[in-house]
Write an enzyme that holds these catalytic residues in place. Structure first.
Site, PDB file in Angstrom:
ATOM      1  N   HIS A 276       2.467  -1.493  -1.663  1.00  0.00           N
ATOM      2  CA  HIS A 276       2.899  -1.418  -3.005  1.00  0.00           C
ATOM      3  C   HIS A 276       4.335  -0.604  -2.643  1.00  0.00           C
ATOM      4  CE1 HIS A 276       1.518   2.423  -4.601  1.00  0.00           C
ATOM      5  NE2 HIS A 276       0.558   2.030  -4.058  1.00  0.00           N
ATOM      6  N   ASP A 288       1.820   7.577  -0.786  1.00  0.00           N
ATOM      7  CA  ASP A 288       1.285   6.254  -1.731  1.00  0.00           C
ATOM      8  C   ASP A 288       2.743   5.862  -2.302  1.00  0.00           C
ATOM      9  OD1 ASP A 288      -0.176   5.065  -3.615  1.00  0.00           O
ATOM     10  OD2 ASP A 288      -0.558   6.566  -5.094  1.00  0.00           O
ATOM     11  N   GLU A 322       2.118  -1.639  -8.612  1.00  0.00           N
ATOM     12  CA  GLU A 322       0.566  -1.273  -8.234  1.00  0.00           C
ATOM     13  C   GLU A 322       0.314  -0.136  -9.372  1.00  0.00           C
ATOM     14  OE1 GLU A 322      -2.908   0.610  -6.799  1.00  0.00           O
ATOM     15  OE2 GLU A 322      -0.753   1.391  -6.965  1.00  0.00           O
ATOM     16  N   GLU A 323       1.185   0.875  -9.334  1.00  0.00           N
ATOM     17  CA  GLU A 323       0.591   2.021 -10.235  1.00  0.00           C
ATOM     18  C   GLU A 323       0.391   1.965 -11.613  1.00  0.00           C
ATOM     19  OE1 GLU A 323      -0.274   4.459  -8.466  1.00  0.00           O
ATOM     20  OE2 GLU A 323       0.858   4.657  -6.708  1.00  0.00           O
ATOM     21  N   ASP A 350      -2.989   0.993   1.799  1.00  0.00           N
ATOM     22  CA  ASP A 350      -2.642   1.773   0.441  1.00  0.00           C
ATOM     23  C   ASP A 350      -3.677   2.949   0.220  1.00  0.00           C
ATOM     24  OD1 ASP A 350      -1.591   2.547  -1.957  1.00  0.00           O
ATOM     25  OD2 ASP A 350      -2.765   1.111  -3.020  1.00  0.00           O
ATOM     26  N   HIS A 420      -0.405  11.097  -6.095  1.00  0.00           N
ATOM     27  CA  HIS A 420       0.097  11.346  -7.555  1.00  0.00           C
ATOM     28  C   HIS A 420       0.604  12.588  -7.970  1.00  0.00           C
ATOM     29  CE1 HIS A 420      -2.650   7.469  -8.867  1.00  0.00           C
ATOM     30  NE2 HIS A 420      -1.762   7.287  -7.754  1.00  0.00           N
TER      31      HIS A 420
END
Length: 453
Positions: A276, A288, A322-323, A350, A420
Site C-alpha cells: 500500500h 509501513d 489501506e491505513e 505489508d 505508525h
C-alpha cells in the site's frame, strides 16, 4: 523399453526442477548485487515522505511510482481511480496530567488516532478511568460516563509472533472510542501498540459508531502509559487535559498505481504483487509500507533485467488508502470482478522490510499444498515457513474471486517498534534484509507464473 520410458518420463521433471533452482539463484544474485529496491525506497521516503490518503504526499507518490514503472519499460502502466477519505490531523496533539500530587502538570507523548474528531482549541478536561480491554470497559457500564477512558492493555510479550500480540491488543485502539462513547465517556486514551517500552506514541486507525457521539481518541507512548497507570493507582481523582484538531474533510480522488508485464502463454491468468502506497502522516512510511511497494515494483524490474517473459501476466499494484479506509483494495477487487479478470494469486508485502522467513497464505487446500511443495527451493535462502495461514488487507477483497492470497512474512520482532510512529524512517530499514524480501517475492512469482497454483 520400460527403463527407457521411465527415464523419458522422469528426465523432463528433473531438468525442470534444476531450471527452477538456477533461475531462483539468478533472481537472488541480480537483486543482491544490483537491485534497485533500496534506492527507490530512499527516494520515496526522503524526497516524498509520509503519504496519508488525500494528502499532497500521497498524490506525489502516485505520480512518482507511475513514472518509475514507465521508465522501467513495463508493458502497461496505468492509474486506477478511487475516492479516498481525507483526514487531517490539523495541529499538535496535547495530553497533560493537570493535578498530579507528585508531578503537578505533566505533558505526555501523544498522537491522535486516525479519523478522530478533535477537541478543537478549547480542549477538554476529565477524570481518568483505566481499563485493560473492551470487555473490562463493558463491565464498568455507566461508571465511565463523563470520564476519559484509558485503555492500557499491553501487547502480550509471551506471544512469539508479534502480529498475533498486535491482533489481540488492537481492538482497544480500533474500536475503543466507539465502545466508550456508547457508555457516555467523553474521550479515550490508548496505550500505543508496541512490544517495547519507549517514548514514541503510535497512531493508527479507529472507527466510530455512527449512532453515538464521535469522541476524541488519542494514543500515548507505552512509557507514559506505564506512568499514567502508576499515578492512577495512587490518585484516583487524577485529571487529564486533551487537545487535538483532527477532522474529516471532503473525500478526494486518488489512484491505485498499476504496472504489468503480460504473459506470453496464458496472459489472462494474473498474479498481483503489491503493497500500500499510503502511510500515516508521521515518520516516512518506510516499513509501513514503502518497503512492500518498492519490493513489488522490483519483482517486475528483475524480469526486465533478466530478459525474462513470464508465462502468465504479472501485475505490480500500489494500493491506496489501506491505513484508514481500504478503499484501494476494495476498488481493485471490484474492477477485477467487473472486468472478469482471473487472478490466480495475489501477494502482499505489508509487514515491514525485515528479514524474510516465509509466506503466509489463505486459499484452497490444493493451492496451499502447491505453495508448500516449493519449500525445498526456498530453504537455501533461509525462507523456511510456507505453512502459516494469512494473507493481507489489500488483497483480502479478492478472496471470493478464487486466487490464493499470500503474504510475505518477515521476522516480526522489531516491526512494532516503528509501526505508525515518527521512527518509521528510511534509516530504520536494512538494505540487505529489504533486498532479500524482494528476491523472495520475485522467486515466488516466478514459480507461480511458470507452474500455476
Amino acid at each position: 523399453m520400460k527403463k527407457l520410458l521411465l527415464f523419458l518420463t522422469l528426465f523432463p521433471a528433473v531438468v525442470f526442477g534444476q531450471n527452477h533452482e538456477e533461475n531462483i539463484r539468478k533472481i537472488y544474485d541480480a537483486e543482491l548485487s544490483s537491485g534497485h529496491t533500496y534506492e527507490n525506497l530512499r527516494y520515496l521516503t526522503k524526497r516524498i515522505g509520509n503519504r496519508l490518503a488525500g494528502s499532497s504526499g500521497a498524490a506525489a507518490a502516485v505520480e512518482w511510482t507511475r513514472q518509475l514503472m514507465e521508465n522501467y519499460g513495463f508493458d502497461t502502466v496505468y492509474l486506477q481511480p478511487v475516492m479516498v477519505p481525507h483526514w487531517d490531523r490539523g495541529g499538535k496533539d496535547v495530553v497533560k496530567i493537570v493535578n498530579s500530587t507528585k508531578h503537578g502538570t505533566l505533558e505526555l507523548s501523544a498522537l491522535a488516532l486516525g479519523n478522530t474528531e478533535g477537541t478543537g482549541p478549547s480542549g477538554l478536561v476529565g477524570n481518568v478511568i483505566e481499563v485493560k480491554s473492551i470487555a473490562e470497559l463493558r463491565e464498568l457500564g455507566d461508571k465511565v460516563k463523563g470520564k476519559i477512558v484509558f485503555f492500557n492493555g499491553p501487547m502480550d510479550p509471551k506471544k512469539i509472533d508479534a502480529f498475533e500480540a498486535y491482533g489481540e491488543a488492537n481492538p482497544q485502539r480500533s474500536s475503543g472510542a466507539a465502545e466508550a462513547s456508547k457508555l457516555g465517556a467523553i474521550a479515550t486514551l490508548v496505550r500505543s501498540l508496541s512490544n517495547r517500552i519507549d517514548d514514541y506514541p503510535h497512531t493508527g486507525n479507529q472507527r466510530y459508531n455512527p449512532d453515538f457521539p464521535k469522541i476524541p481518541a488519542l494514543a500515548i507512548s507505552t512509557e507514559d502509559a506505564e506512568l499514567l497507570s502508576s499515578l492512577l493507582s495512587d490518585q484516583s481523582d487524577l485529571k487529564v487535559y486533551m487537545e487535538s484538531y483532527g477532522q474529516m474533510k471532503t473525500e478526494k480522488l486518488s489512484y491505485n498505481v498499476i504496472g504489468e508485464i503480460r504473459g506470453s502463454e496464458i496472459p489472462k491468468e494474473i498474479i498481483a504483487v503489491g503493497g500500500h502506497l499510503d502511510s500515516w502522516d508521521v515518520g516516512e512510511g518506510a516499513h509501513d509500507d514503502g518497503s512492500g511497494c518498492m519490493q513489488a515494483i522490483e519483482v517486475l524490474r528483475l524480469y526486465k533485467e533478466l530478459g525474462w517473459k513470464p508465462k502468465r501476466t504479472i501485475r505490480a499494484v500500489m494500493w491506496m488508502n489501506e491505513e484508514n479506509g481500504l478503499r484501494g483494495g476494495q476498488e481493485y477487487a471490484r474492477v477485477a470482478k467487473e472486468k472478469g479478470e482471473k487472478h490466480i494469486a495475489a501477494i502482499e508485502s505489508d509487514s515491514g522490510g525485515f528479514l524474510p522467513i516465509g509466506f503466509s497464505s489463505t486459499g484452497t487446500e490444493s493451492q496451499r499444498e502447491k505453495l508448500k511443495s516449493w519449500g525445498d527451493l526456498f530453504k537455501p535462502y533461509q525462507v523456511w515457513n510456507l505453512d502459516r495461514p494469512g494473507g493481507g488487507a489489500d488483497i483480502g477483497p479478492l478472496r471470493d474471486q478464487g486466487p490464493i492470497l499470500i503474504g510475505l512474512k518477515p521476522d516480526s520482532q522489531k516491526y512494532f517498534i516503528y509501526h505508525h510512529t515518527e521512527a518509521d524512517v528510511f534509516e530504520a530499514v536494512d538494505q540487505r534484509e529489504l533486498e532479500l524480501g524482494a528476491a523472495a517475492m520475485a522467486a515466488l512469482v516466478y514459480l507461480i507464473e511458470q507452474e500455476g497454483i
